[in-house]
Design a protein around this motif. Sequence first.
Motif, PDB file in Angstrom:
ATOM      1  N   GLU A   1       0.830  -1.202   0.000  1.00  0.00           N
ATOM      2  CA  GLU A   1       0.000   0.000   0.000  1.00  0.00           C
ATOM      3  C   GLU A   1       0.870   1.259   0.000  1.00  0.00           C
ATOM      4  N   LYS A   2       1.948   1.244   0.786  1.00  0.00           N
ATOM      5  CA  LYS A   2       2.845   2.404   0.817  1.00  0.00           C
ATOM      6  C   LYS A   2       3.485   2.624  -0.543  1.00  0.00           C
TER       7      LYS A   2
ATOM      8  N   GLU B   1       2.289   1.641  -3.481  1.00  0.00           N
ATOM      9  CA  GLU B   1       1.271   2.115  -4.428  1.00  0.00           C
ATOM     10  C   GLU B   1       0.945   3.588  -4.196  1.00  0.00           C
ATOM     11  N   ASN B   2       0.847   3.978  -2.925  1.00  0.00           N
ATOM     12  CA  ASN B   2       0.571   5.385  -2.624  1.00  0.00           C
ATOM     13  C   ASN B   2       1.706   6.282  -3.101  1.00  0.00           C
TER      14      ASN B   2
ATOM     15  N   LYS C   1       1.394   6.599  -6.836  1.00  0.00           N
ATOM     16  CA  LYS C   1       0.287   7.487  -7.163  1.00  0.00           C
ATOM     17  C   LYS C   1       0.681   8.951  -6.937  1.00  0.00           C
ATOM     18  N   GLU C   2       1.329   9.226  -5.800  1.00  0.00           N
ATOM     19  CA  GLU C   2       1.750  10.594  -5.509  1.00  0.00           C
ATOM     20  C   GLU C   2       2.749  11.090  -6.550  1.00  0.00           C
TER      21      GLU C   2
END
Length: 300
Positions: free
Chosen positions: A122-123, A125-126, A129-130
């Motif tokens: 999740e980190k 992917e975030n 995305k950022e």
Amino acid sequence: MIKMDPDLSLTQKILPDDPDKKPQAKQLQTRADYLIKLLNKDLARREAQRLAGADEIVSLKHPHKKIKAEKENEEKPEPDIGIKKEAEEKRETKDKENKRDMKREKKEKDDKKELKEKDTKEKRENKVKESTQKEKEVKEDKVNEIKSENKEKTKKIPLLDTPVHITATSEPVPILEESEELDQKTFSVCKERMRPVKAALKQLDRPEKGLSEREQLEHTRQCLIKIGDHITECLKEYTNPEQIKQWRKNLWIFVSKFTEFDARKLHKLYKHAIKKRQESQQYSDQNISSNVNTHVIRNP
């Protein structure tokens, strides 16, 4: 009693008060039976040895029978079945508990590992995305900045006295009269100004199929007149003769990109078409005037 005799110290070793502790009456009975059995066997062995003297001659003649008889008489002592079974049950129970603990520990370890991997994913992917969002915003800012600059430059172009090239050092350089090519900036301005006659530009060198040669020439002449008239309208916003001359040339050079003729030839053909249109208009006006005069004479 033997159990209560302090010299023997058997109080906690025989029939303990806790029923779960051993030996209880059952275990003592089993042990006693076992000892009596051993004693009986020992007595039987001694009796056999006593009778062995009488059978010595027979034994010498048949040694194998003697060995076989001795083996049959000898029996191994039987262990305490109850104690052994209980020990095995305890061991099995302990093994089951150990396996259960190992499974639980393994499950907890796997759950922690899975949770950690999920958090890491999740980190990641975030973060992606950022990063993508930032890149998109930077690109949009650059595009908007370029559009704004182009808009400002487009607004400033009509105010210039002479068309110029923008060099790598950002210094304006006047466009030479002999140049037959347009820089990117001038080309873009011409493209925007000639957009209203885009259809005529496309049809200039590609007349409709099925037309005769004369009809094709007339079609090309009409397209050229439409384009030339539009250029004349565009030049009305200028007052400087040199500026008018330069932008007329730029616009006709742009038109030449759509046909095999160069800018000078196209401008010459346009002037010839205009002259022919004026002559046709004059001839038409004269015919109308003559017809009107004839009609007035006939009907005074």
